[in-house]
Design an enzyme around this catalytic site. Structure first.
Site, PDB file in Angstrom:
ATOM      1  N   ASP A 250      40.974  -9.044  63.653  1.00 49.12           N
ATOM      2  CA  ASP A 250      40.924  -8.033  62.603  1.00 49.12           C
ATOM      3  C   ASP A 250      39.836  -8.412  61.600  1.00 49.12           C
ATOM      4  O   ASP A 250      40.102  -9.090  60.612  1.00 49.12           O
ATOM      5  CB  ASP A 250      42.323  -8.022  61.956  1.00 49.12           C
ATOM      6  CG  ASP A 250      42.396  -7.235  60.681  1.00 49.12           C
ATOM      7  OD1 ASP A 250      41.796  -6.160  60.636  1.00 49.12           O
ATOM      8  OD2 ASP A 250      43.067  -7.698  59.739  1.00 49.12           O
ATOM      9  N   GLY A 302      33.848   2.043  58.573  1.00 49.68           N
ATOM     10  CA  GLY A 302      33.828   2.821  57.332  1.00 49.68           C
ATOM     11  C   GLY A 302      34.431   4.218  57.297  1.00 49.68           C
ATOM     12  O   GLY A 302      34.248   4.905  56.295  1.00 49.68           O
ATOM     13  N   CYS A 307      38.265   3.190  52.546  1.00 50.01           N
ATOM     14  CA  CYS A 307      37.104   2.328  52.801  1.00 50.01           C
ATOM     15  C   CYS A 307      35.927   2.729  51.919  1.00 50.01           C
ATOM     16  O   CYS A 307      35.652   3.915  51.759  1.00 50.01           O
ATOM     17  CB  CYS A 307      36.633   2.471  54.242  1.00 50.01           C
ATOM     18  SG  CYS A 307      37.903   2.094  55.418  1.00 50.01           S
ATOM     19  N   GLY A 363      46.248   4.329  59.256  1.00 51.55           N
ATOM     20  CA  GLY A 363      46.678   3.605  58.063  1.00 51.55           C
ATOM     21  C   GLY A 363      47.329   4.543  57.072  1.00 51.55           C
ATOM     22  O   GLY A 363      48.536   4.579  56.901  1.00 51.55           O
ATOM     23  N   ARG A 388      46.356   0.342  50.056  1.00 48.16           N
ATOM     24  CA  ARG A 388      45.089  -0.262  49.629  1.00 48.16           C
ATOM     25  C   ARG A 388      44.288  -0.796  50.811  1.00 48.16           C
ATOM     26  O   ARG A 388      44.847  -1.256  51.813  1.00 48.16           O
ATOM     27  CB  ARG A 388      45.350  -1.398  48.645  1.00 48.16           C
ATOM     28  CG  ARG A 388      46.127  -2.544  49.235  1.00 48.16           C
ATOM     29  CD  ARG A 388      46.358  -3.597  48.179  1.00 48.16           C
ATOM     30  NE  ARG A 388      47.052  -4.767  48.698  1.00 48.16           N
ATOM     31  CZ  ARG A 388      47.498  -5.739  47.936  1.00 48.16           C
ATOM     32  NH1 ARG A 388      47.362  -5.687  46.632  1.00 48.16           N
ATOM     33  NH2 ARG A 388      48.102  -6.783  48.455  1.00 48.16           N
TER      34      ARG A 388
HETATM   35  P1  XMP Z   1      42.929   5.292  57.505  1.00 50.33           P
HETATM   36  O1  XMP Z   1      41.869   6.332  57.416  1.00 50.33           O
HETATM   37  O2  XMP Z   1      43.945   5.624  58.560  1.00 50.33           O
HETATM   38  O3  XMP Z   1      42.154   3.980  57.966  1.00 50.33           O
HETATM   39  O4  XMP Z   1      43.539   5.022  56.188  1.00 50.33           O
HETATM   40  C1  XMP Z   1      42.777   2.758  58.252  1.00 50.33           C
HETATM   41  C2  XMP Z   1      41.746   1.730  58.661  1.00 50.33           C
HETATM   42  O5  XMP Z   1      40.870   1.412  57.583  1.00 50.33           O
HETATM   43  C3  XMP Z   1      40.287   0.136  57.804  1.00 50.33           C
HETATM   44  N1  XMP Z   1      40.331  -0.622  56.542  1.00 50.33           N
HETATM   45  C4  XMP Z   1      39.283  -0.819  55.717  1.00 50.33           C
HETATM   46  N2  XMP Z   1      37.987  -0.450  55.844  1.00 50.33           N
HETATM   47  N3  XMP Z   1      37.523  -1.416  53.734  1.00 50.33           N
HETATM   48  C5  XMP Z   1      37.091  -0.771  54.839  1.00 50.33           C
HETATM   49  O6  XMP Z   1      35.910  -0.447  54.940  1.00 50.33           O
HETATM   50  C6  XMP Z   1      38.811  -1.830  53.532  1.00 50.33           C
HETATM   51  O7  XMP Z   1      39.158  -2.403  52.502  1.00 50.33           O
HETATM   52  C7  XMP Z   1      39.730  -1.516  54.595  1.00 50.33           C
HETATM   53  N4  XMP Z   1      41.060  -1.759  54.770  1.00 50.33           N
HETATM   54  C8  XMP Z   1      41.375  -1.202  55.967  1.00 50.33           C
HETATM   55  C9  XMP Z   1      41.095  -0.537  58.891  1.00 50.33           C
HETATM   56  O8  XMP Z   1      40.301  -0.528  60.051  1.00 50.33           O
HETATM   57  C10 XMP Z   1      42.318   0.373  59.019  1.00 50.33           C
HETATM   58  O9  XMP Z   1      42.918   0.342  60.285  1.00 50.33           O
END
Ligand code: XMP
Length: 484
Positions: A250, A302, A307, A363, A388
């Site tokens: 991850d 992204g 993100c 997420g 978050r």
């Molecule tokens: P969704 O759109 O379902 O995306 O909320 C979940 C995915 O977002 C990624 N993730 C991040 N990407 N900065 C990023 O650029 C972050 O702080 C971050 N946290 C999570 C991750 O791949 C997740 O599954």
């Protein structure tokens, strides 16, 4: 200066799927079975994100019961993460091979503490050599205020327990529960030592979820996240010992020498395990991880709702183009794509799968459900949960607190400059099962519109059409006032 051609990248809102002739009688006949990794099959193509506001054991249990899988996040100690994995593996197996036990000299207080820690409603009380001495359940100690009271004063003693001296089948266990009106059946060997436990609750729940994603022993599937920094092999070992079905590397940028090395190292060290790697957004990235031995690759740089990678670094590929560009490599290598991030509704899910993904990782939608970690909060009369990004300022800071690291001003400033995510409120959405049922029903409907009887046919049949601004407007309710 070299003049560079600029490709056009598209994402979910830029396209629609063109309807095609459907050969089946009903949408219900559409199969949405898929692969999470080369070897792990799922009954629905949905995976929950490895984030501390999305997936711990409660979410992972619900995901697997509905046919998907959850990835337990890694922002906790190794021991705690392993415990979360074990909670899923123990959630409803017919025979619990190593049931939690309590030494017979323990107290009521100890029993309460262990039941809470392990998330179980009963403990087998044993002698030093493992011989069964009794059984204590939550009910026995519910109103007991004297925490110092010896457990043997409140437990059901061995002579009053119904036990089995051999491994029994599901049907035999049901008969025993019916006949003796008990809820727990300890299994003992000829010396009366504990060798297992069968519970009525597990059997009941098992029949409630016929579509669950299970391993060969009938236990729910679960994956666990790891990093690539110092100590990752140790974490991997402990998680595999806890019976995690897959390890998910991850990290934000997966197309690096370090991640490629980590995939190889994990395969070399642990042999026949399932390793997911990512994240990438190009066919080159996909191929480098697949050829290093990855059993699935996460695609998405992204696109996530929290993100800010694209804003902070200027880097990323619109998610639909990213998936489409890796699809051919996925087929060539037989390595499934996990489309990670940016799924805001069921339409996005259908488009992601149609573009070539085998599963989507979600997420934000799941963060709003009861099963995600964290409490529900009220703001202005509406309910929300906190969600978050794992690279957000507070998530990074919280990690250091958990790991008891020295936090100096420099690292705080560093986090403020380098964070690639935000903290947010997401609307409360009730039970995750309702959301999953909605997503699955809509996916089946979408596949039927595309004339697809299964996911492979969807990949082959899908025809995308790109939209103009006016086309995008037309896709949403328009020229009416929607009743909220
Ligand atoms: P969704 O759109 O379902 O995306 O909320 C979940 C995915 O977002 C990624 N993730 C991040 N990407 N900065 C990023 O650029 C972050 O702080 C971050 N946290 C999570 C991750 O791949 C997740 O599954």
């Amino acid at each position: 200066m070299v003049v560079k051609e600029i490709e056009r990248g598209l994402t979910f809102d830029d396209v629609l799927l063109v309807p095609r002739r459907f050969p089946l009688h009903s949408r219900k006949e559409v199969s949405i079975e898929t692969f999470f990794t080369k070897k792990i099959r799922l009954n629905i193509p949905i995976v929950s994100s490895a984030m501390d506001t999305v997936t711990e054991s409660e979410m992972a249990i619900t995901m697997a019961r509905h046919g998907g899988i959850g990835v337990i996040h890694r922002f906790m100690s190794i021991e705690r993460q392993a415990q979360e994995v074990q909670r899923v593996k123990r959630a409803e197996n017919i025979i619990i091979e190593k049931p939690y036990t309590l030494p017979f000299k323990s107290t009521v207080g100890k029993a309460k503490e262990l039941m809470e820690n392990y998330g179980v409603g009963g403990l087998l009380v044993v002698e030093e050599d493992g011989k069964l001495k009794g059984l204590v359940t939550k009910r026995d100690i519910l109103f007991e205020e004297n925490y110092e009271k010896p457990i043997i004063d409140v437990m059901t003693p061995r002579e009053r327990l119904v036990v089995s001296t051999r491994k029994i089948t599901l049907e035999e266990a049901k008969e025993i529960f019916k006949k003796y009106k008990v809820e727990k059946l300890p299994l003992v060997d000829e010396e009366d030592k504990v060798v297992g436990l069968v519970t009525a609750k597990d059997i009941m729940i098992k029949s409630m979820y016929p579509n669950a994603a299970r391993d060969q022993k009938g236990r729910l599937l679960v994956a666990a996240a790891i990093g690539i920094r110092e100590g990752y092999l140790e974490r991997a070992k402990v998680l595999l010992d806890a019976s995690a079905d897959a390890l998910v590397i991850d990290v934000a940028h997966g197309h690096t020498d370090e991640v490629i090395r980590a995939v190889r190292k994990l395969k070399e060290t642990f042999g026949d395990i399932q390793v997911v790697a990512g994240n990438v957004a190009t066919p080159e990235g996909f191929e480098d991880l697949a050829s290093a031995g990855a059993d699935a690759v996460k695609v998405g740089i992204g696109p996530g709702t929290v993100c800010t990678t694209r804003i902070v670094t200027g880097v990323g590929v619109p998610q639909l183009t990213a998936i489409l560009s890796c699809a051919e490599k996925s087929i060539e290598w037989g390595v499934p794509i996990i489309a990670d991030g940016g799924i805001r509704n069921s339409g996005d899910l259908v488009k992601a799968i149609a573009a070539g993904a085998s599963t989507v990782m979600i997420g934000s939608l799941l963060a709003g459900t009861d099963e995600s970690p964290g409490a529900t909060i009220s703001r202005g009369g509406k309910k929300y949960k906190v969600y978050r990004g794992m690279a957000s300022f507070y998530a990074m800071l919280a990690r250091d607190f958990k790991e008891d690291k020295q936090i100096d001003l420099d690292s705080i400033v560093d986090y403020a400059y380098t964070s690639e995510g935000v903290e947010a409120y997401v609307p409360y959405r009730g039970r995750a099962s309702e959301l999953l049922n909605q997503l699955v029903a809509a996916l089946r409907a979408g596949m039927s519109y595309c004339g697809a009887r299964n996911i492979r046919e969807l990949w082959n049949n899908a025809k995308f059409i790109s939209l103009s601004e006016a086309g995008i407007k037309e896709s949403y309710p328009h020229d009416v006032e929607v009743i909220e």
